[in-house]
Design a protein around this motif. Structure first.
Motif, short mmCIF file in Angstrom:
data_model
loop_
_atom_site.label_atom_id
_atom_site.label_comp_id
_atom_site.label_asym_id
_atom_site.label_seq_id
_atom_site.Cartn_x
_atom_site.Cartn_y
_atom_site.Cartn_z
N VAL A 150 -41.14 -34.04 -27.86
CA VAL A 150 -41.25 -32.67 -28.78
C VAL A 150 -41.60 -32.03 -26.81
O VAL A 150 -41.79 -31.69 -26.35
CB VAL A 150 -42.55 -32.35 -28.83
N GLU A 151 -40.99 -30.39 -27.90
CA GLU A 151 -40.76 -29.46 -26.19
C GLU A 151 -41.36 -28.34 -26.57
O GLU A 151 -41.11 -27.64 -27.39
CB GLU A 151 -38.96 -29.60 -26.04
N TYR A 152 -41.71 -27.41 -25.69
CA TYR A 152 -41.78 -25.76 -25.91
C TYR A 152 -41.33 -24.65 -24.41
O TYR A 152 -41.28 -25.71 -23.72
CB TYR A 152 -42.91 -25.59 -26.22
N THR A 153 -40.33 -24.40 -25.15
CA THR A 153 -39.38 -22.93 -24.12
C THR A 153 -40.21 -22.07 -24.18
O THR A 153 -40.69 -21.05 -25.02
CB THR A 153 -38.40 -23.07 -24.61
N VAL A 154 -40.14 -21.19 -22.91
CA VAL A 154 -41.55 -20.17 -22.31
C VAL A 154 -40.05 -19.02 -21.89
O VAL A 154 -39.27 -19.86 -20.47
CB VAL A 154 -42.30 -20.17 -21.62
N ILE A 155 -39.84 -17.90 -21.66
CA ILE A 155 -39.22 -17.51 -21.16
C ILE A 155 -40.03 -16.32 -20.78
O ILE A 155 -40.58 -15.09 -21.15
CB ILE A 155 -37.89 -16.40 -22.06
N SER A 156 -40.19 -16.16 -19.61
CA SER A 156 -40.83 -14.87 -18.92
C SER A 156 -41.25 -15.03 -17.35
O SER A 156 -40.23 -15.29 -16.67
CB SER A 156 -43.23 -15.11 -19.41
N ARG A 157 -42.00 -13.72 -16.14
CA ARG A 157 -41.41 -13.92 -15.12
C ARG A 157 -42.60 -15.03 -14.57
O ARG A 157 -40.95 -15.34 -13.68
CB ARG A 157 -42.67 -12.93 -14.36
N GLU A 158 -43.57 -15.67 -14.93
CA GLU A 158 -43.97 -17.21 -14.76
C GLU A 158 -43.88 -17.71 -16.22
O GLU A 158 -44.72 -18.25 -16.55
CB GLU A 158 -44.82 -17.03 -14.50
N PRO A 159 -43.02 -18.65 -15.96
CA PRO A 159 -42.70 -19.57 -17.84
C PRO A 159 -43.47 -20.90 -18.04
O PRO A 159 -43.88 -21.27 -18.61
CB PRO A 159 -41.53 -19.54 -18.19
N GLU A 160 -43.06 -21.64 -16.41
CA GLU A 160 -43.92 -22.64 -16.32
C GLU A 160 -45.27 -22.97 -16.62
O GLU A 160 -46.00 -24.35 -17.33
CB GLU A 160 -43.94 -23.14 -14.53
N ALA A 161 -46.13 -22.39 -16.04
CA ALA A 161 -47.65 -22.97 -16.65
C ALA A 161 -47.64 -22.75 -17.90
O ALA A 161 -48.36 -23.56 -18.60
CB ALA A 161 -49.01 -21.56 -16.46
N ASP A 162 -47.04 -21.81 -18.92
CA ASP A 162 -47.25 -21.52 -20.50
C ASP A 162 -46.33 -22.57 -20.75
O ASP A 162 -47.49 -23.35 -21.68
CB ASP A 162 -46.78 -19.91 -20.42
N ALA A 163 -45.41 -23.06 -20.86
CA ALA A 163 -45.15 -23.94 -21.30
C ALA A 163 -45.75 -25.14 -21.26
O ALA A 163 -46.68 -26.37 -21.83
CB ALA A 163 -43.56 -24.20 -21.25
#
Length: 222
Positions: free
Chosen positions: A88-101
């Motif tokens: 399963v996957e989850y995508t985040v678009i932000s200034r620093e998305p890695e930690a959230d995803a």
């Protein structure tokens, strides 16, 4: 830039080809190869063209580029058959998305009782120019590899077939991440070109990173 260092680098990428093996391909002596790698002599144009054909590179690569972007942090450069898996996957678009995803995937693992979860990630490409240029945003997708019998609710279950990847390991990837991680991708691309491997982008995850005991970077190939 150094022709000698570039030649040594290409030889090492090509299954650690020995100086003797390269000399035999070029119909020269091993001492000639050694002198060229020490920059004590340059090859004639016809030999330079032969070297380009052997290693799938250009004359500009050989004589003008600084090809070797490796560091002491890199090891285990290889071609690997990655077994098929569900995820399963989850995508985040932000200034620093890695930690959230990535955090979302570890939370999913905890909620579903997955011990020692394996999480991979890759840059999410579908970001608008406005998001990039105006808001300094970028996208990142994290994925949780699912053990057999685990089906988290609220996520689309995806499947990745078994596939071949070029891969490299990075120790201490975040000591200097803006140099070390791009350098790993550069080295993988050189390795693939030198060994006649073609990047695959359809039907499989084209490239991903995993942070188990450092970082392994993978690029799908055929």
């Amino acid at each position: 830039m150094s022709f000698g260092k570039n030649l040594q680098y290409l030889r090492q990428l090509s299954a650690n080809m020995t100086q003797e093996a390269l000399a035999e391909k070029l119909n020269v002596s091993r001492q000639t190869i050694s002198k060229r790698e020490m920059d004590a002599a340059n090859p004639e144009m016809d030999k330079a063209i032969e070297i380009c054909k052997i290693f799938n590179c250009s004359l500009d690569n050989l004589f003008r580029d600084e090809m070797d972007k490796r560091s002491d942090a890199y090891s285990n450069l290889r071609t690997e058959e990655v077994e098929g898996f569900r995820y399963v996957e989850y995508t985040v678009i932000s200034r620093e998305p890695e930690a959230d995803a990535i955090g979302r995937m570890y939370k999913c693992a905890e909620e579903n009782g997955i011990a020692d979860p394996k999480v991979i990630g890759w840059d999410f490409p579908k970001v608008s120019q406005e998001q990039v240029n105006v808001f300094n945003m970028h996208g990142y997708t994290a994925a949780l590899i699912l053990p057999k019998g685990v089906t988290p609710e609220g996520y689309e279950i995806k499947e990745q077939p078994a596939h071949k990847y070029a891969a490299i390991h990075i120790d201490r990837p975040f000591d200097n991440p803006f140099v070390t991680i791009p350098g790993a991708y550069h080295t993988l691309q050189d390795y693939m070109r030198t060994n006649g491997l073609i990047h695959v982008e359809n039907e499989v995850i084209p490239g991903f990173e995993t942070d188990v005991e450092g970082m392994d970077v993978y690029i799908a190939c055929q």
